[in-house]
Design a protein around this motif. Sequence first.
Motif, mmCIF file in Angstrom:
data_model
loop_
_atom_site.group_PDB
_atom_site.id
_atom_site.type_symbol
_atom_site.label_atom_id
_atom_site.label_comp_id
_atom_site.label_asym_id
_atom_site.label_seq_id
_atom_site.Cartn_x
_atom_site.Cartn_y
_atom_site.Cartn_z
ATOM 1 N N HIS A 80 -35.798 1.129 -47.137
ATOM 2 C CA HIS A 80 -35.849 2.580 -47.358
ATOM 3 C C HIS A 80 -37.238 3.126 -46.996
ATOM 4 N N CYS A 81 -37.745 2.631 -45.881
ATOM 5 C CA CYS A 81 -39.081 3.042 -45.442
ATOM 6 C C CYS A 81 -39.038 4.332 -44.635
ATOM 7 N N GLU A 82 -37.817 4.768 -44.284
ATOM 8 C CA GLU A 82 -37.601 5.988 -43.499
ATOM 9 C C GLU A 82 -38.222 5.913 -42.103
ATOM 10 N N THR A 102 -39.035 4.360 -33.414
ATOM 11 C CA THR A 102 -39.367 3.611 -32.202
ATOM 12 C C THR A 102 -38.290 3.767 -31.132
ATOM 13 N N GLY A 103 -37.297 4.614 -31.417
ATOM 14 C CA GLY A 103 -36.169 4.762 -30.500
ATOM 15 C C GLY A 103 -35.031 3.812 -30.828
ATOM 16 N N ARG A 104 -35.317 2.840 -31.682
ATOM 17 C CA ARG A 104 -34.299 1.905 -32.153
ATOM 18 C C ARG A 104 -33.865 2.322 -33.550
ATOM 19 N N PRO A 105 -32.681 1.894 -33.999
ATOM 20 C CA PRO A 105 -32.213 2.302 -35.329
ATOM 21 C C PRO A 105 -33.166 1.918 -36.449
ATOM 22 N N CYS A 106 -33.786 0.724 -36.341
ATOM 23 C CA CYS A 106 -34.600 0.212 -37.440
ATOM 24 C C CYS A 106 -35.911 -0.352 -36.911
ATOM 25 N N VAL A 107 -36.971 -0.199 -37.694
ATOM 26 C CA VAL A 107 -38.284 -0.703 -37.279
ATOM 27 C C VAL A 107 -38.449 -2.189 -37.601
ATOM 28 N N LEU A 108 -37.619 -2.739 -38.486
ATOM 29 C CA LEU A 108 -37.741 -4.145 -38.848
ATOM 30 C C LEU A 108 -37.297 -5.027 -37.680
ATOM 31 N N MET A 167 -17.042 4.288 -48.547
ATOM 32 C CA MET A 167 -17.637 4.224 -47.213
ATOM 33 C C MET A 167 -16.758 4.926 -46.191
ATOM 34 N N LEU A 168 -15.453 4.689 -46.296
ATOM 35 C CA LEU A 168 -14.518 5.326 -45.372
ATOM 36 C C LEU A 168 -14.623 6.848 -45.456
ATOM 37 N N GLY A 169 -14.631 7.343 -46.679
ATOM 38 C CA GLY A 169 -14.718 8.783 -46.866
ATOM 39 C C GLY A 169 -16.021 9.362 -46.358
ATOM 40 N N PHE A 170 -17.113 8.645 -46.600
ATOM 41 C CA PHE A 170 -18.427 9.126 -46.193
ATOM 42 C C PHE A 170 -18.555 9.196 -44.674
ATOM 43 N N LYS A 171 -18.066 8.150 -43.996
ATOM 44 C CA LYS A 171 -18.205 8.086 -42.540
ATOM 45 C C LYS A 171 -17.026 8.701 -41.799
ATOM 46 N N GLY A 172 -15.945 9.008 -42.515
ATOM 47 C CA GLY A 172 -14.781 9.587 -41.856
ATOM 48 C C GLY A 172 -13.974 8.578 -41.060
ATOM 49 N N TRP A 173 -14.079 7.312 -41.449
ATOM 50 C CA TRP A 173 -13.320 6.266 -40.766
ATOM 51 C C TRP A 173 -11.891 6.207 -41.296
ATOM 52 N N LYS A 174 -10.970 5.889 -40.431
ATOM 53 C CA LYS A 174 -9.575 5.713 -40.828
ATOM 54 C C LYS A 174 -9.382 4.320 -41.398
ATOM 55 N N ASP A 175 -8.732 4.235 -42.548
ATOM 56 C CA ASP A 175 -8.462 2.942 -43.179
ATOM 57 C C ASP A 175 -7.233 2.331 -42.522
ATOM 58 N N ARG A 176 -7.440 1.222 -41.785
ATOM 59 C CA ARG A 176 -6.334 0.583 -41.078
ATOM 60 C C ARG A 176 -5.713 -0.564 -41.844
ATOM 61 N N CYS A 227 -26.007 -6.667 -47.405
ATOM 62 C CA CYS A 227 -27.269 -6.390 -46.723
ATOM 63 C C CYS A 227 -26.997 -5.698 -45.388
ATOM 64 N N VAL A 228 -25.989 -6.175 -44.657
ATOM 65 C CA VAL A 228 -25.623 -5.540 -43.387
ATOM 66 C C VAL A 228 -25.172 -4.108 -43.622
ATOM 67 N N MET A 229 -24.339 -3.909 -44.636
ATOM 68 C CA MET A 229 -23.865 -2.547 -44.941
ATOM 69 C C MET A 229 -25.032 -1.609 -45.217
ATOM 70 N N ASP A 230 -26.025 -2.097 -45.963
ATOM 71 C CA ASP A 230 -27.185 -1.266 -46.280
ATOM 72 C C ASP A 230 -27.994 -0.926 -45.033
ATOM 73 N N ARG A 231 -28.008 -1.843 -44.067
ATOM 74 C CA ARG A 231 -28.775 -1.605 -42.844
ATOM 75 C C ARG A 231 -28.077 -0.619 -41.897
ATOM 76 N N LEU A 232 -26.887 -0.154 -42.266
ATOM 77 C CA LEU A 232 -26.222 0.891 -41.486
ATOM 78 C C LEU A 232 -26.813 2.272 -41.780
ATOM 79 N N TYR A 233 -27.768 2.311 -42.675
ATOM 80 C CA TYR A 233 -28.374 3.579 -43.108
ATOM 81 C C TYR A 233 -28.850 4.462 -41.954
ATOM 82 N N PRO A 234 -29.460 3.909 -40.889
ATOM 83 C CA PRO A 234 -29.918 4.778 -39.798
ATOM 84 C C PRO A 234 -28.809 5.630 -39.191
#
Length: 239
Positions: free
Chosen positions: A107-109, A114-120, A200-209, A154-161
């Motif tokens: 959560h460093c914002e 850098t043009g990439r999703p994450c600085v890590l 997550m589905l509701g937040f991102k608007g993804w269809k639940d398959r 951990c992967v889900m959290d890294r979708l933050y960008p």
Amino acid sequence: MSDTNSSPNGKKILSRRNLFFGAGASLLAAAGHALYRHVSSTSSVKVESFSTPASGKKKNILVITGSARQGGNSDVLAEAFVKGAREAGHDVNVFAAGRERMSACLHCEGCWSTGRPCVLEDNFEKLWPLLEKADMLVFCSPLYWYNFSGHIKCVMDRLYPYSKKQKLRDMPVREAMLLMCGESLFLRSFAGPAEAYRQMLGFKGWKDRGRLFVTGVNDAGDMAEHKALATAEAMGKNA
């Protein structure tokens, strides 16, 4: 014959019959306590497995697995899905979160600075190019402490960008599926991750398959020849 005998001091001595019934009651009480503990520790959120009809279009599918155990039960479940999806002509990539270690989101914002999703600089560098070409995400995780495994979380959290208002771009993902397995015999034990997935589905608007929850598997090999594999494969074919 009386069920009890009197001692010289007037106190009653339990007969064998009373001892038998007493032991039985204790065993039932212990079993009831174990059942209550197992059920009451979970949410009342409804948990069910289902899948929805496919569109018939070829998709780019990214399967994210959450086990560190090579060939573990959730890995086997994911493999069945992948087999079906590839047979149906879909392009499928697999990212094994449990074996591609990465840091948790800080959560460093610094997202996109850098043009990439994450600085890590870690194995997220392998993941984000796959995320940015996926039409569908499939999460496949073992049940750990009534939740997703820490690896996949951990992967889900890294979708933050991709959820920030100031994002450079978003994932093309429009659909998702959830596959899970665990030792618990109760579907309600999966209520925590099921609800998180729904949010997550509701937040991102993804269809639940579709969702698939497999109970009663823990030891290595428990998933071998399990009937759920056919279901997972069918979900892949119908993705």
